[in-house]
Write a protein that holds these residues in place. Structure first.
Motif, PDB file in Angstrom:
ATOM      1  N   ALA A 154       3.894 -24.360  32.565  1.00  0.00           N
ATOM      2  CA  ALA A 154       5.037 -23.453  32.477  1.00  0.00           C
ATOM      3  C   ALA A 154       5.341 -23.099  31.031  1.00  0.00           C
ATOM      4  O   ALA A 154       5.616 -21.939  30.703  1.00  0.00           O
ATOM      5  N   TYR A 155       5.290 -24.102  30.136  1.00  0.00           N
ATOM      6  CA  TYR A 155       5.595 -23.794  28.747  1.00  0.00           C
ATOM      7  C   TYR A 155       4.552 -22.870  28.143  1.00  0.00           C
ATOM      8  O   TYR A 155       4.862 -21.950  27.399  1.00  0.00           O
ATOM      9  N   ARG A 156       3.294 -23.100  28.507  1.00  0.00           N
ATOM     10  CA  ARG A 156       2.263 -22.215  27.994  1.00  0.00           C
ATOM     11  C   ARG A 156       2.463 -20.784  28.474  1.00  0.00           C
ATOM     12  O   ARG A 156       2.355 -19.823  27.726  1.00  0.00           O
ATOM     13  N   VAL A 157       2.749 -20.668  29.766  1.00  0.00           N
ATOM     14  CA  VAL A 157       2.937 -19.331  30.335  1.00  0.00           C
ATOM     15  C   VAL A 157       4.158 -18.660  29.721  1.00  0.00           C
ATOM     16  O   VAL A 157       4.122 -17.514  29.288  1.00  0.00           O
ATOM     17  N   ALA A 158       5.252 -19.395  29.666  1.00  0.00           N
ATOM     18  CA  ALA A 158       6.498 -18.795  29.195  1.00  0.00           C
ATOM     19  C   ALA A 158       6.387 -18.324  27.762  1.00  0.00           C
ATOM     20  O   ALA A 158       6.872 -17.247  27.404  1.00  0.00           O
ATOM     21  N   GLU A 159       5.759 -19.137  26.917  1.00  0.00           N
ATOM     22  CA  GLU A 159       5.751 -18.819  25.493  1.00  0.00           C
ATOM     23  C   GLU A 159       4.650 -17.857  25.106  1.00  0.00           C
ATOM     24  O   GLU A 159       4.563 -17.466  23.947  1.00  0.00           O
ATOM     25  N   ASP A 160       3.827 -17.448  26.059  1.00  0.00           N
ATOM     26  CA  ASP A 160       2.803 -16.462  25.759  1.00  0.00           C
ATOM     27  C   ASP A 160       3.457 -15.164  25.304  1.00  0.00           C
ATOM     28  O   ASP A 160       4.430 -14.711  25.887  1.00  0.00           O
ATOM     29  N   GLN A 161       2.907 -14.555  24.273  1.00  0.00           N
ATOM     30  CA  GLN A 161       3.568 -13.388  23.688  1.00  0.00           C
ATOM     31  C   GLN A 161       3.654 -12.214  24.643  1.00  0.00           C
ATOM     32  O   GLN A 161       4.506 -11.337  24.485  1.00  0.00           O
ATOM     33  N   ASP A 162       2.784 -12.152  25.634  1.00  0.00           N
ATOM     34  CA  ASP A 162       2.869 -11.044  26.588  1.00  0.00           C
ATOM     35  C   ASP A 162       3.841 -11.331  27.710  1.00  0.00           C
ATOM     36  O   ASP A 162       4.110 -10.446  28.517  1.00  0.00           O
ATOM     37  N   VAL A 163       4.356 -12.549  27.779  1.00  0.00           N
ATOM     38  CA  VAL A 163       5.212 -12.916  28.902  1.00  0.00           C
ATOM     39  C   VAL A 163       6.659 -13.096  28.417  1.00  0.00           C
ATOM     40  O   VAL A 163       7.483 -12.235  28.624  1.00  0.00           O
ATOM     41  N   LEU A 164       6.924 -14.224  27.787  1.00  0.00           N
ATOM     42  CA  LEU A 164       8.268 -14.492  27.232  1.00  0.00           C
ATOM     43  C   LEU A 164       9.349 -14.340  28.279  1.00  0.00           C
ATOM     44  O   LEU A 164      10.262 -13.527  28.170  1.00  0.00           O
TER      45      LEU A 164
END
Lengths: 395, 287, 399
Positions: A154-164
């Motif tokens: 979840a942290y990886r996904v959330a902090e991805d610059q295309d997601v946020l």
């Protein structure tokens, strides 16, 4: 690089979530206790007090404030984590939209529990599904191991610059949260390497770069900001898959948006989400033994809704049975609505049935699933599209 | 000139004569450019919420019930990041929250009480214009008795909630009341709050609203001064449980001067004003 | 109120979703400030010399400046400052309603300053102004019909501006000197002083047939003297008269101002300059009133020689009485707060909610108002202890 295995521990779902947060090295943890989430909070406080996790625990006075503190801390540049359940989640409802609108990548663990009134402390998924419009990404864990894995992903996904976007990792209360299992806890260094550090490039409260976060735009820009979130959700689909692959390569587990089980040649596909999937898989095996070609699609991500994967798994089947551990009163189960809208434009798609069951924690067994699948596919004339299972007085 | 320097530029959307413009100037003069603000959804938060904005400091607006909780979040994050060495501390960043009387005493009361009880680091300013002005002059718990508002057209029955003493009961290190009519006193109080550095500090400012209270826009500062001079708004501070009250140098002015200048008290009879005067006369220290 | 530009984001220049920064923030977007000056109905004007006494006096005598000179016992300069705006100190001391004292800021402390004492002293001291000399320049003749206070005052100011005014008696009107026989002597002395400036007073009545001799004619009487149809219609440029329908003057100070205004109008007309801009520039006070000092301030309208005050003692007051009057005047002057002179306290800058006020970088006691942002709330006017701000109605279109 081979798969790195970690230590195996006997953990409940709640403790697994706490270990996941510790591995992600969260920095600010505001939380308010509510059954069945309380142990997440308590375990994290233990980690902090023992010095195993360097973080600040903020014992807030309500869940609404918990979310506000998480938003403020994330906006200041610290990684935040909080957890809640039914009533508490409903109390922080407005701030979920705020967190998503501010594009803050915080992670919220939701231990599903039925919403009052009447009160039930046992699980159903209406509480988190009621927040599906908030713009948060939603994951649903099937067991304690997956709960831990999903926190890290979840942290990886959330902090991805295309997601946020903020992420909700949902696990059912008591069925997962209080059930002790063998959980493999990855190595801290490996996990930290996987998750990385949070550096914000978009919103940050820093006197050197003053910005005003949370503004009034009215109709001038509202649609544009929402459209940005839509783009983010679309990107999230790709990012979730990519992150899951990487996690699988590194730690040996990971599913992406959905998990499919024996759907290649299935004529009846069962769609589930959460802990029910374990029992449903057993039911699928038993049905196959009885000659019914059944298959299972388990939704790991509910938001963004994996429309393509559902179409891919279900288009060849005759029947789709959606098991909804939730209800949107006045309509049907919520997953049914999503699955139907995904499959409705196929030129020759399957017949879709919805069964609402397990509300408030009512136990559903493998036999129950077998029975209702058989009933639905038995071409009995008065079978309804949407039905409720195991209702005393209306069996 | 140095003494005129402020960190808020001209061009805001306040009503003409609004005290919020003055208060932002004074707060930023003391807390300077090295600060972070948590904003409530109130009149005083408009510079941080509307575009274009005249402020040059970072602000966070998390909705109406939020400011005190957001203050907790910001200061917790700053502490932990400094501890982990991730964010180089460029001097002491002053964290403050500013909200109206609704966002402080009503909808934000839970968050305020929680933040005060936890003694989170930060200064909290309550901008008290004695009603929900931003939505159009509705009564709040900090509206004084017998005052007209759109939801109390015959005058409010209940008394004004005594918020500074409620905050003092939380045993926070610093509580103060302030008024625009005495800007040097206000500035000194902000400086004192800033220099305490730790703990939850609370400053409650009376902010006369020309439109809501019904007086011409040019008299904003005069009404703030009258409130103190007539004894309606005492200036005091409570520091670690010890209360210090500002003493008058000149005779107390009759309270009718304060009531008669505002249209929201136009329905008060002379008897009612005399009753208030009698109560206030008892507060005068004997010569 | 008409606005040409919208406040807030201009929809024609709105940003696409790719251009907007993510996160409900406006960081990086162009920060055009909100120019709230269009909200204004009244604008504050920083007016030195705008003491409330001066503003309420229709003749715009700079009372604060006179008081300042009296404090320092510079009596000749005090007289000069007074006579720049008002040639009738003695008459005013007796006949004026004293709006200046009603407006005095000192009234809130311990009672207003007695301007009457100052006027009485200036009259009794008998100072005279030496007339202005314009070497090599011919003084053009102006006819003034009506020898009342309005006519005489306009004659005085026209003479100071370098003309030769000829005053005629009006039609059926008593001259001012006859108006109140009690003050015969006072008025006579003041008229003598006016004559010394180069004014000619004829006791004839005005007949309309001499108009070609004069550059301009001012009909200062309220009736239409000179318009008698029997005497032929006057229809030539250069006839000035009191505005039809204008209310009669309510006091001596208004009469003096009326005359002054007409003198300025005639002068501006004869020099070919537009009326409105010249008068507006020398207009001070919220209701407008001409200050001849301001009118001549840029030097273009001044004569070639400075006016000197020649001392003298009037026969009316003997030494002891004059001493007492002088002492009284100085005592009152000591109480005067000298409003209308900025002390640089900075209260206005502190209290402006818009931050629209700032100190001039050149002159530290001058405040500059940024009209792009001023909303006209009036706090600066209310809080200034020296009454430096004058509020004028906005007119015309905004940018």
């Amino acid at each position: 690089m081979g798969v790195k295995h970690g230590d195996k521990k006997m953990l409940t779902g709640n403790y697994a979530v706490a270990y996941g947060a510790r591995l992600a090295q969260v920095e600010v943890v505001p939380a308010y206790p509510i059954t069945p989430q309380t142990q997440i909070m308590e375990k994290l406080v233990e980690f902090i007090e023992k010095g195993e996790l360097k973080a600040r625990f903020v014992p807030v006075e309500s869940e609404h404030s918990a979310m506000t503190v998480a938003i403020a801390a994330q906006a200041t540049g610290a990684r935040s984590f909080t957890a809640s359940s039914s009533q508490g989640l409903a109390y922080m409802h407005e701030n979920l939209f705020v967190a998503s609108g501010l594009r803050l990548p915080l992670v919220l663990a939701v231990v599903n529990r039925g919403l009052a009134m009447p009160i039930s402390i046992h699980p159903d998924q209406t509480d988190s599904l009621a927040e599906r419009d908030s713009g948060c990404i939603q994951f649903y864990a099937a067991d304690a191991q997956e709960a831990l894995d999903l926190i890290l992903q979840a942290y990886r996904v959330a902090e991805d610059q295309d997601v946020l976007l903020p992420v909700m990792v949902c696990l059912e209360g008591f069925l997962i949260s209080h059930f002790t299992e063998i959980v493999e806890v990855p190595d801290q260094a490996e996990a930290k390497d996987f998750v990385g550090d949070y550096t914000s490039r978009h919103v940050i409260l820093d006197p050197q770069r003053p910005m005003h976060i949370g503004i009034l735009v009215n109709e001038h820009y509202y649609t544009e900001y929402r459209f940005q979130q839509k783009q983010a959700m679309d990107s999230a689909k790709k990012v979730i898959k990519k992150v899951a692959e990487e996690y699988r390569a590194r730690f040996g587990r990971g599913h992406g948006l959905v998990e499919s089980y024996k759907t290649e040649d299935a004529q009846i596909v069962i769609v589930t989400m959460g802990a029910l999937s374990g029992v449903a898989k057993l039911a699928v095996d038993r049905l196959r033994e009885d000659g019914i070609k059944a298959g299972l699609v388990r939704l790991v991500a509910f938001r963004p809704f994996p429309k393509d994967e559902i179409i891919g798994c279900c288009r060849a089947a005759d029947t789709v049975v959606v098991l909804d551990r939730n209800v949107s009163l006045g309509s049907s189960g919520i997953i049914y609505l999503e699955v139907s809208s995904s499959l409705c434009n196929l030129s020759s798609g399957p017949r879709i049935y919805d069964v609402i069951l397990g509300l408030g924690g009512r136990d559903i067994g493998q036999e129950d699933i077998e029975e209702l699948v058989k009933k639905l596919t038995g071409r009995v004339p008065d079978v309804q599209d949407v039905s409720w299972a195991k209702v005393r007085g209306a069996m | 000139m140095e003494k005129d320097k402020t960190f808020i530029r001209p061009g805001n959307f306040f009503c003409p004569g609004c005290p919020a413009g003055i208060i932002w100037k004074l707060i930023l003069k003391v807390l300077g450019p090295n600060c972070i603000a948590s904003i409530g959804s109130t009149c005083v938060g408009m510079p941080a919420i509307l575009y274009p904005s005249p402020l040059d400091i970072p602000t966070l607006h998390v909705g109406m019930p939020g400011p005190a909780a957001a203050l907790s979040g910001i200061s917790a994050a700053l502490e932990i990041l400094a501890e982990k060495g991730k964010r180089p501390a460029r001097g002491n960043i002053n964290v403050f929250a500013i909200a109206g009387d609704g966002g402080t005493a009503d909808i934000g009361m839970a968050a305020l009480s929680g933040a005060a009880e936890r003694n989170d680091n930060g200064i909290y300013f309550c901008f008290d214009n004695e009603a929900y002005m931003n939505t159009g002059i509705q009564r709040s718990s900090l509206t004084p008795r017998k005052s007209w508002t759109t939801t109390t057209p015959v005058g409010k029955f209940q008394t004004k909630k005594d918020l500074p003493t409620i905050m003092a009961a939380h045993r926070i290190p610093y509580v103060a009341t302030a008024s625009l009519g005495f800007p040097n006193d206000f500035i000194a109080k902000i400086k004192k709050a800033r220099d305490l550095k730790k703990g939850f500090r609370y400053i409650h400012i009376l902010a006369p609203c020309p439109i809501g209270w019904g007086f011409p826009s040019e008299k904003t500062v005069e009404v703030s001064r009258l409130a103190v001079e007539t004894g309606v708004w005492p200036l005091y501070e409570i520091e670690s449980g010890v209360m210090r009250q500002a003493q008058r140098k000149t005779a107390r002015k009759p309270v009718s001067q304060y009531f008669r200048i505002q249209k929201r008290f136009a329905h008060l009879t002379d008897d009612e004003i005399d009753a208030v005067e009698a109560v206030l006369r008892k507060t005068e220290t004997p010569e | 109120m008409r606005k040409k530009a919208a406040l807030g984001p201009d929809p024609r220049k709105a940003f696409t979703y790719q251009e907007l920064p993510i996160g409900s923030t406006i960081t990086g977007l162009e920060r055009d400030l909100a120019r709230t000056g269009t909200w204004r109905f009244y604008r504050p004007v920083f007016a030195p010399g705008s003491a409330p006494c001066r503003q309420s006096c229709a003749a715009r005598v700079d009372i604060a400046a006179v008081m300042a000179k009296l404090k320092k016992k510079r009596f000749e300069e005090a007289c000069l400052d007074f006579m720049l705006e008002n040639p009738f100190p003695g008459t005013c001391a007796r006949l004026c309603n004293r709006p200046c004292e009603n407006a005095c800021n000192r009234e809130k402390v311990d009672g207003p300053i007695s301007v009457r004492a100052m006027e009485e002293f200036i009259f009794s001291a008998g100072f005279r102004l030496r007339p202005v000399v314009y070497p090599g320049r011919e003084r053009r003749k102006i006819a003034i019909v009506g020898a009342g206070i309005i006519g005489l005052s306009s004659a005085y100011f026209l003479a100071r501006l370098g003309y030769r005014p000829i005053v005629f008696r009006g039609d059926g009107l008593e001259s001012a000197s006859g108006r109140d026989r009690r003050y015969d002597g006072v008025m006579a002395e003041e008229i003598d002083a006016i004559v010394e400036q180069g004014v000619v007073i004829w006791q004839d009545r005005w007949t309309g047939n001499k108009t070609e001799e004069f550059e301009a004619v001012y009909l200062s009487v309220s009736q239409t003297a000179g318009r008698d149809p029997d005497r032929g219609a006057i229809s030539r440029e250069g006839i000035f008269e009191r505005t039809k329908g204008a209310p009669d003057c309510q006091g001596v100070d208004q009469a003096i101002e009326e005359g002054k205004r007409m003198a300025v109008t005639i002068d501006a007309h004869l020099r070919g300059k537009g009326n409105a801009s010249e008068t507006r520039r020398s207009d001070i006070g919220e209701k407008g009133g001409i200050s001849s000092d301001l009118y001549q301030a840029d030097g273009s309208n001044r004569g070639d020689f400075e006016v000197k005050v020649t001392g003298g003692v009037s026969q009316k007051a003997d030494d002891e009485e004059l001493q007492k009057l002088r002492q009284r005047a100085v005592e009152e002057a000591m109480r005067c707060l000298n409003c209308g002179a900025c002390t640089g306290c900075g209260q206005c800058i502190l209290y402006c909610p818009e931050g629209a006020l700032s100190r001039s970088s050149v002159a530290s006691r001058t405040i500059i108002v940024d009209y792009a942002f001023c909303k006209g709330c009036g706090i600066c006017r209310n809080e200034c202890p020296k009454s430096m701000f004058v509020f004028k109605k906005e007119e015309g279109e905004w940018e």
